[in-house]
Design an enzyme around this catalytic site. Sequence first.
Site, PDB file in Angstrom:
ATOM      1  N   ILE A  19      -4.280   1.941   3.589  1.00  0.00           N
ATOM      2  CA  ILE A  19      -3.844   2.767   4.308  1.00  0.00           C
ATOM      3  C   ILE A  19      -2.815   3.849   3.272  1.00  0.00           C
ATOM      4  O   ILE A  19      -2.760   4.938   3.757  1.00  0.00           O
ATOM      5  CB  ILE A  19      -3.008   2.317   5.578  1.00  0.00           C
ATOM      6  CG1 ILE A  19      -2.750   3.584   6.344  1.00  0.00           C
ATOM      7  CG2 ILE A  19      -1.779   1.709   5.249  1.00  0.00           C
ATOM      8  CD1 ILE A  19      -2.342   3.211   8.061  1.00  0.00           C
ATOM      9  N   LYS A  20      -2.474   3.074   2.201  1.00  0.00           N
ATOM     10  CA  LYS A  20      -1.478   3.584   1.340  1.00  0.00           C
ATOM     11  C   LYS A  20      -2.065   5.042   0.744  1.00  0.00           C
ATOM     12  O   LYS A  20      -1.134   5.844   0.185  1.00  0.00           O
ATOM     13  CB  LYS A  20      -0.869   2.863   0.605  1.00  0.00           C
ATOM     14  CG  LYS A  20      -0.021   1.660   1.105  1.00  0.00           C
ATOM     15  CD  LYS A  20       1.285   2.125   1.861  1.00  0.00           C
ATOM     16  CE  LYS A  20       2.219   0.987   2.164  1.00  0.00           C
ATOM     17  NZ  LYS A  20       3.368   1.428   3.160  1.00  0.00           N
TER      18      LYS A  20
END
Length: 457
Positions: free
Chosen positions: A47-48
């Site tokens: 998700i980063k």
Amino acid sequence: MTADKKVYNNILETIGDTPLIRLHKTVADLPCPVYAKVEFFNPGNSIKDRMAVKMVEVAEAEGKLKPGGTIIEGTSGNTGMGLALAAIQKGYRCIFTTTDKQSKEKADILKALGAEVIICPTNVEPEDPKSYYSVSKRLATEVPNSWYVNQYDNLANRLAHYEQTGPEIWKQTEGKVTHLVVATGTGGTITGTGKYLKEQNPDIQVWAIDSYGSLLTKWFNTGEIDMKEVHPYITEGIGEDFVPENYDRDVIDYFEKVTDKDGAVMARRIAKEEGIFVGYSAGSALSGLKQLKSKLTKDDVVVVIFHDHGSRYVGKVYNDEWMLDRGFLDVNTVQDLIGGLGRRRLVTIDAAQTVQQAMELMQQYDIEQIPVKTGNDITGSVSQHGLFKKLMQDLNLKDQAVSNVQETGIPVVAMNTPIERLTGYINKDNGAVLAKDDSGDYHIITKYDVLNALSKG
């Protein structure tokens, strides 16, 4: 190329629009549907990627990141991955600091993408000059034309999730989501996503999952930053020993703590029972949700964030030996114990070899007992204790065949034998047992293996 195939100009354009997948076996005891927002579908497998690119874009727009510049950041690995992908496309250099508790795979991946990685100690205060926070800040003052990202206090972090993750979840659930569950670290995902969802429906509950050893839960409950709460923990990517500026207590409704063991065990369950190969924090998130099941009803719709991919943790959570060493595996049978010990060479000696050769093997491998083979069958054993007694009576025995001095064979037990029963086979004269697997291979279990397993049970 068919018309329905979307073509991308570069890898950064593939970030986002990750799938929402319903869970089944792992949440069978919950009264409502649970969906996982599976973020390893992003190109950097986490998700980063979302916030990394957003922070770069904002820094460029504000003139903080200039052409040919160097991106500097302290990262547990995943943010670094997203920053590295952005740097490749945009022509920047990257220097990342990380901690020695992070998996080796994460550092290796960052290096593969051209980043410079500096490993710093975990068990130090954030203000300590050796901490990965402090080292990254110092480098940003020393390296010319550099930009210090500071994902913890950089509000573009949570902006990315307000603009992307929140709207995606709202659309994918057709506005039916009632609970958002996030294993939280920097605070960007839970605050940005939660803020957007609450703007659509203020009744949506936002639950944060924390780790024991982090101060975030007490801070949320009391407003107090209590360093007495802080102690080393193993879980990666969640919890903090300070409060990042990305947090907004008004967005979060509840904090729940999860143990290192429960998070690791649940991650393995998700992989085996759902077929979704997730990272450590996903296990923590789902374990935390299950701890809160009494707060759910049949009418709820829960979305859990699965932050990253299990490939980052193959040397840890998905390694039986690592799990066994920390007491995270419930070892009940010989099969369990052998799985945790990993593949070990079984040292044997042929019955026709000499006692001298047996003694040399014992010394070479530092073992007390060796199975004796006649052909493919194990017909007996020799031990340090037994050979010592015999050689003290006749030193010439060392040149004789092992078959002349071999003792009773090492007991062979079934793979499903309970660990506790092994104590009946192992004594001062017999320090090990053998087990034969379905492929016909023998495995040896020593008294030290049994004692180690029992002590961690």
